[in-house]
Design an enzyme around this catalytic site. Structure first.
Site, PDB file in Angstrom:
ATOM      1  N   CYS A  73       0.858  -1.187   0.000  1.00  0.00           N
ATOM      2  CA  CYS A  73       0.000   0.000   0.000  1.00  0.00           C
ATOM      3  C   CYS A  73       0.894   1.236   0.000  1.00  0.00           C
ATOM      4  O   CYS A  73       1.772   1.368   0.867  1.00  0.00           O
ATOM      5  CB  CYS A  73      -0.907   0.016   1.223  1.00  0.00           C
ATOM      6  N   CYS A  82      -3.577   0.629   8.733  1.00  0.00           N
ATOM      7  CA  CYS A  82      -2.773  -0.606   8.778  1.00  0.00           C
ATOM      8  C   CYS A  82      -1.452  -0.364   9.507  1.00  0.00           C
ATOM      9  O   CYS A  82      -0.658   0.473   9.097  1.00  0.00           O
ATOM     10  CB  CYS A  82      -2.461  -1.101   7.364  1.00  0.00           C
ATOM     11  N   CYS A 159      -8.127   1.350  -1.105  1.00  0.00           N
ATOM     12  CA  CYS A 159      -7.701   0.835   0.202  1.00  0.00           C
ATOM     13  C   CYS A 159      -7.797  -0.686   0.221  1.00  0.00           C
ATOM     14  O   CYS A 159      -8.823  -1.269  -0.143  1.00  0.00           O
ATOM     15  CB  CYS A 159      -8.575   1.428   1.305  1.00  0.00           C
ATOM     16  N   TYR A 310     -25.130  -7.484  26.544  1.00  0.00           N
ATOM     17  CA  TYR A 310     -24.791  -6.356  25.657  1.00  0.00           C
ATOM     18  C   TYR A 310     -25.114  -6.824  24.236  1.00  0.00           C
ATOM     19  O   TYR A 310     -24.233  -7.037  23.415  1.00  0.00           O
ATOM     20  CB  TYR A 310     -23.316  -5.984  25.763  1.00  0.00           C
ATOM     21  N   GLU A 331     -29.884  -4.302  25.725  1.00  0.00           N
ATOM     22  CA  GLU A 331     -29.014  -3.345  25.032  1.00  0.00           C
ATOM     23  C   GLU A 331     -29.507  -1.937  25.331  1.00  0.00           C
ATOM     24  O   GLU A 331     -30.714  -1.682  25.352  1.00  0.00           O
ATOM     25  CB  GLU A 331     -29.039  -3.610  23.520  1.00  0.00           C
ATOM     26  N   ASP A 379     -20.620  -9.189  25.869  1.00  0.00           N
ATOM     27  CA  ASP A 379     -19.912  -8.620  24.715  1.00  0.00           C
ATOM     28  C   ASP A 379     -19.913  -7.106  24.860  1.00  0.00           C
ATOM     29  O   ASP A 379     -20.559  -6.382  24.098  1.00  0.00           O
ATOM     30  CB  ASP A 379     -20.601  -9.052  23.409  1.00  0.00           C
ATOM     31  N   CYS A 406     -13.336  -6.939  22.840  1.00  0.00           N
ATOM     32  CA  CYS A 406     -12.566  -6.215  21.819  1.00  0.00           C
ATOM     33  C   CYS A 406     -11.378  -5.489  22.425  1.00  0.00           C
ATOM     34  O   CYS A 406     -10.673  -4.761  21.724  1.00  0.00           O
ATOM     35  CB  CYS A 406     -13.469  -5.227  21.076  1.00  0.00           C
TER      36      CYS A 406
END
Length: 449
Positions: A73, A82, A159, A310, A331, A379, A406
């Protein structure tokens, strides 16, 4: 010897940070360098110093790491997306596993088996959502991504991470910008119209194109529709109004200009409708692996009550519904709950119930209703779970907990809290949802001892 700004130093690159910067040490001081690879020996030019660390840029590479490859790239060294495009994928996965393992041991103070990362077969073109900040100069549209830790736009053509259809949509927007004399939003003055171009795609090939504007209406909207409809895969064209002076991309009001209000995707055999504001994982193929792993860890037999605290648009719970007796989803975002109810309806899933509320208050409401889950799914967002939520979970006493994370730092913190309440983490499996970036998801299997 102190390091001063504009010094050139020889540096052995030892590791990567959670943000994707390389790090080495010089006289005991950490030096962070974007674009270097563990195993590199470089000459670093120092651009910033402090008492605890320095920041440098690569001036020369003396010895290349065995893991170094040539980036394919042209702007990967400037764009903030990235971080691993100049590193082999095998080394990237090794780093990501190490990062999860280190967090669990160092922050969570736990000795837990961390499995190899579930890698991706497709490391390019996997993103089904693109949010492109824009700048317009002399009628030319520049759309791309922000440079690392800045709001300076790096124009990106083709991209590597984005859905291949998105480039054609950006070209259509560029034609409209030039023909209609559109201005771009200036966050310093609060003036100008076009803020972002927001694109969503699906594994079925459908694309939603959305203009995010700082105004009440879209000039020459028929012209934009004409340009975008030249792409047969575009099924929805809309405008989102965001007049707030903030970094939030989408405003509260979205109007469909042409086509459907939603686009549809298929995930693990189910059909999901996606609106502009719907939460949905950006990597379809890896999402199927992630949710399949979560289901495996839930060990469902068809007799379990599952509480998803969640739940977002209900995707995890709904993919487990055929193996459970009852699914409850909670939620805090009202539109997400409406999406979850609609997704249950279109898939004819009748054993799932969703309601809007904070995870802690929602869990307490379930407790008041006498609901005793066999399995709890967590989550949470990047900040992890509310600490007080674990007291409610402890009283509910589920046999199993599946934690989808995450952020490995908050995962480690929360696993330690669960351990103090009698829940043992049996294993953690990282899943590479975002190849070539520093982000990594992880799924933890937790049981009541």
């Amino acid at each position: 010897m102190d390091i001063k700004k504009n010094d050139d130093i020889k540096l052995n690159i030892e590791a990567m940070t959670s943000e994707g910067s390389a790090v080495g040490h010089y006289n005991g001081i950490a030096v962070f360098v974007r674009g270097a690879v563990p195993g590199d020996i470089i000459i670093a030019h120092i651009i910033k110093t402090s008492k605890r660390y320095c920041i440098g840029i690569i001036k020369d590479i003396i010895t290349c790491s065995p893991s170094r490859i040539k980036s394919d790239c042209p702007v990967s060294d400037k764009c903030g997306g990235c971080s691993f495009r100049n590193m082999t994928y095998a080394e990237e996965l090794k780093y990501k596993r190490g990062r999860v393992k280190d967090a669990i041991e160092r922050i969570g103070h736990l000795n837990v088996p961390v499995n190899d990362v579930v890698g991706a077969e497709k490391i390019d073109g996997y993103r089904n959502k693109g949010q492109f900040p824009v700048s317009i100069s002399d009628g030319e549209l520049y759309a791309g991504f922000y440079a690392y830790k800045s709001h300076r736009i790096i124009p990106v053509n083709g991209c590597k991470l984005q859905n291949e259809s998105f480039e054609a949509c950006l070209n259509s927007f560029a034609n409209w910008v030039k023909r209609a004399n559109i201005s771009s939003y200036d966050e310093k003055t609060g003036k100008g119209l076009l803020r972002h171009i927001y694109l969503r795609g699906t594994s079925t090939g459908e694309v939603m194109a959305c203009a995010v504007i700082n105004g009440d209406s879209l000039p020459q909207k028929e012209m934009l529709i004409e340009e975008l409809r030249k792409n047969s895969f575009v099924k929805s064209i809309c405008v989102n109004i965001n007049k707030k002076q903030s970094n939030v991309i989408l405003g509260d009001v979205t109007e469909t200009l042409w086509g459907s209000d939603v686009i549809c995707d298929r995930l693990l055999g189910l059909r999901f409708e996606l609106s502009p504001n719907s939460f949905y994982q950006v990597n379809h193929d890896q999402c199927e692996k992630l949710y399949s792993l979560a289901r495996e860890y839930a060990s469902l037999t068809g007799q379990e009550t599952v509480v998803d605290l969640y739940c977002g648009a209900g995707t995890i719970g709904l993919t487990m519904a055929d193996g459970a007796k009852k699914i409850f989803g909670i939620e805090i975002v009202p539109q997400a709950i409406e999406n979850a109810k609609r997704n249950a309806e279109i898939n004819k899933i009748r054993n799932a119930e969703f309601f809007c509320g904070d995870a802690f208050e929602g869990a307490k409401e379930l407790e008041r209703r006498g609901i005793t889950p066999d399995v709890v799914i967590l989550d949470p967002p990047r900040k992890g779970c509310q600490k007080e939520l674990f007291d409610v979970i402890e009283r509910m006493a589920p046999k199993r907990i599946v934690y989808v994370s995450c952020d490995s730092s908050t995962l480690a913190r929360d696993l330690e809290i669960l351990a103090s309440k009698g829940y043992k983490t049996k294993e953690v499996t990282p899943v590479d949802m975002f190849p070539r970036t520093p982000h990594v998801e992880a799924v933890a299997r937790i049981i009541k001892e």
